[in-house]
Design a protein around this motif. Structure first.
Motif, PDB file in Angstrom:
ATOM      1  N   VAL A 222      22.250  19.378  39.091  1.00  0.00           N
ATOM      2  CA  VAL A 222      22.774  20.701  39.607  1.00  0.00           C
ATOM      3  C   VAL A 222      21.552  20.531  40.368  1.00  0.00           C
ATOM      4  O   VAL A 222      20.384  20.692  40.368  1.00  0.00           O
ATOM      5  CB  VAL A 222      22.789  21.690  38.325  1.00  0.00           C
ATOM      6  CG1 VAL A 222      23.102  22.614  39.265  1.00  0.00           C
ATOM      7  CG2 VAL A 222      23.757  21.599  37.724  1.00  0.00           C
TER       8      VAL A 222
ATOM      9  N   GLN B 253      26.170  15.897  40.423  1.00  0.00           N
ATOM     10  CA  GLN B 253      27.042  14.984  40.132  1.00  0.00           C
ATOM     11  C   GLN B 253      25.817  14.643  38.615  1.00  0.00           C
ATOM     12  O   GLN B 253      26.795  15.178  37.409  1.00  0.00           O
ATOM     13  CB  GLN B 253      27.472  13.754  40.300  1.00  0.00           C
ATOM     14  CG  GLN B 253      28.539  13.871  41.307  1.00  0.00           C
ATOM     15  CD  GLN B 253      29.749  15.153  40.882  1.00  0.00           C
ATOM     16  OE1 GLN B 253      30.517  14.583  40.627  1.00  0.00           O
ATOM     17  NE2 GLN B 253      29.485  16.391  41.345  1.00  0.00           N
TER      18      GLN B 253
ATOM     19  N   THR C 272      27.195  17.331  34.318  1.00  0.00           N
ATOM     20  CA  THR C 272      26.677  18.813  34.880  1.00  0.00           C
ATOM     21  C   THR C 272      27.789  19.449  34.855  1.00  0.00           C
ATOM     22  O   THR C 272      29.214  19.207  34.866  1.00  0.00           O
ATOM     23  CB  THR C 272      25.691  18.807  36.226  1.00  0.00           C
ATOM     24  OG1 THR C 272      27.340  18.771  37.053  1.00  0.00           O
ATOM     25  CG2 THR C 272      24.801  17.997  35.945  1.00  0.00           C
ATOM     26  N   PRO C 273      28.145  20.857  35.025  1.00  0.00           N
ATOM     27  CA  PRO C 273      29.182  21.581  35.504  1.00  0.00           C
ATOM     28  C   PRO C 273      30.261  20.988  36.782  1.00  0.00           C
ATOM     29  O   PRO C 273      31.514  21.095  36.751  1.00  0.00           O
ATOM     30  CB  PRO C 273      29.009  22.859  35.377  1.00  0.00           C
ATOM     31  CG  PRO C 273      27.391  23.032  35.214  1.00  0.00           C
ATOM     32  CD  PRO C 273      26.876  21.722  34.801  1.00  0.00           C
ATOM     33  N   LEU C 274      29.213  20.686  37.546  1.00  0.00           N
ATOM     34  CA  LEU C 274      29.772  20.106  38.440  1.00  0.00           C
ATOM     35  C   LEU C 274      30.524  18.136  38.690  1.00  0.00           C
ATOM     36  O   LEU C 274      31.289  17.835  39.640  1.00  0.00           O
ATOM     37  CB  LEU C 274      29.146  19.670  39.917  1.00  0.00           C
ATOM     38  CG  LEU C 274      28.907  21.149  39.808  1.00  0.00           C
ATOM     39  CD1 LEU C 274      27.392  21.274  41.201  1.00  0.00           C
ATOM     40  CD2 LEU C 274      29.718  22.344  40.791  1.00  0.00           C
ATOM     41  N   THR C 275      30.193  17.677  37.752  1.00  0.00           N
ATOM     42  CA  THR C 275      30.589  16.082  37.802  1.00  0.00           C
ATOM     43  C   THR C 275      31.835  16.621  37.308  1.00  0.00           C
ATOM     44  O   THR C 275      32.781  16.841  36.600  1.00  0.00           O
ATOM     45  CB  THR C 275      30.167  15.631  36.038  1.00  0.00           C
ATOM     46  OG1 THR C 275      28.899  15.348  36.045  1.00  0.00           O
ATOM     47  CG2 THR C 275      30.525  14.225  36.120  1.00  0.00           C
TER      48      THR C 275
ATOM     49  N   GLN D 270      30.127  14.073  31.049  1.00  0.00           N
ATOM     50  CA  GLN D 270      30.437  15.378  31.630  1.00  0.00           C
ATOM     51  C   GLN D 270      28.502  15.209  31.776  1.00  0.00           C
ATOM     52  O   GLN D 270      28.464  16.324  30.810  1.00  0.00           O
ATOM     53  CB  GLN D 270      31.161  16.680  31.908  1.00  0.00           C
ATOM     54  CG  GLN D 270      31.518  17.975  31.701  1.00  0.00           C
ATOM     55  CD  GLN D 270      32.226  17.819  32.876  1.00  0.00           C
ATOM     56  OE1 GLN D 270      32.862  17.481  33.225  1.00  0.00           O
ATOM     57  NE2 GLN D 270      31.806  18.436  34.190  1.00  0.00           N
TER      58      GLN D 270
END
Length: 268
Positions: A211, A208, A180-183, A178
């Motif tokens: 950010v 991914q 970033t929070p979006l991964t 993980q």
């Protein structure tokens, strides 16, 4: 590559082949120990970073110096430009990279965005060609950079080119961090994304690894129809929405991929 990695690889190879040369693996580990964070190291530092005994690390370093792949100033060892010959052997053996370069350059100029090519190496994508447009905020990527295939549009396209069994095995053994929070780390979700990309003929990625970065990629196929590379455009989110990636950049990428494939098929 740490010594534990070298030993693990050696043990794995020893089970299936008597041709594995452990000393070569250790020598390559010494070369790979040098990077942009440690471009110059003492013998002790090289030994510590690779996990090799000082005597063994010293022999490898002295060999590199003798062959002019490294230099020694009495304290520190550094790699010399000649070491690039090792990488150039790879690039020169793949004619499609030479074919792709002017096409990628033209695509970058047309879209006014950087255009890159990558190939799959295990669970990582490796950048083998890149051309940038004359715009600010271009993402900093160098040839040879490696990134997790599951977290890049290039990698997802390349993974989509694998047979299902090979894809499943790779996803099962890959470490998915993980970043970033979006991964996306869920293997089932990633598999669905990859299969959808295979069906659609392109893959996207957003935030991914960093950010605010969005990208879109398409496959490049060889004469036999197999995916041999992928090309993409990665851009700051301030310049493109996910929708505009598809409407504006995807046609440019598809056209470039078609040109590369035609050139590959036409080459004697």
């Amino acid at each position: 590559m740490a010594q534990d990695d070298v030993e693990d690889l050696a043990d794995a190879q020893a089970d299936t082949s008597s041709d594995f040369v452990r000393s070569l693996a250790r020598g390559l580990a010494v070369i790979k120990a040098f990077d942009r964070f440690t471009p110059a190291m003492t013998l002790s530092e090289v030994a510590r970073k690779t996990g090799l005994p000082r005597a063994a690390a010293g022999r490898f370093l002295k060999t590199l110096v003798t062959l002019e792949y490294a230099s020694f100033d009495g304290r520190d060892y550094r790699l010399r430009p000649r070491v690039l010959e090792l990488g150039m052997a790879y690039f020169s053996s793949f004619s499609f990279i030479e074919i792709a370069n002017p096409i990628l350059e033209a695509a970058a100029k047309q879209a006014e965005e950087p255009c890159s090519m990558g190939v799959l190496d295990g669970a990582e994508v490796v950048y083998v060609a890149r051309h940038t447009a004359n715009r600010m905020m271009s993402i900093s990527i160098a040839l040879g950079n490696r990134y997790p295939a599951t977290s890049t549009s290039l990698g997802r396209v390349l993974l989509g080119g694998l047979p299902d069994a090979e894809l499943d095995a790779l996803l099962a053994r890959s470490e998915i961090r993980q970043v970033t929070p979006l991964t996306v780390t869920d293997r089932h979700a990633l598999r669905e994304m990859i299969l959808k990309g295979r069906s659609d003929g392109y893959c996207t990625a957003e935030g991914q690894l960093e950010v605010g970065i969005r990208s879109i990629a398409v496959p490049v196929r060889g004469r036999d129809g197999r995916v041999i590379a992928a090309i993409n455009m990665g851009v700051p989110a301030t310049r493109h929405t996910m929708e505009s990636l598809v409407s504006q950049l995807l046609p440019v990428l598809r056209s470039a991929a078609s040109e590369i494939e035609f050139a590959i098929r036409s080459r004697p």
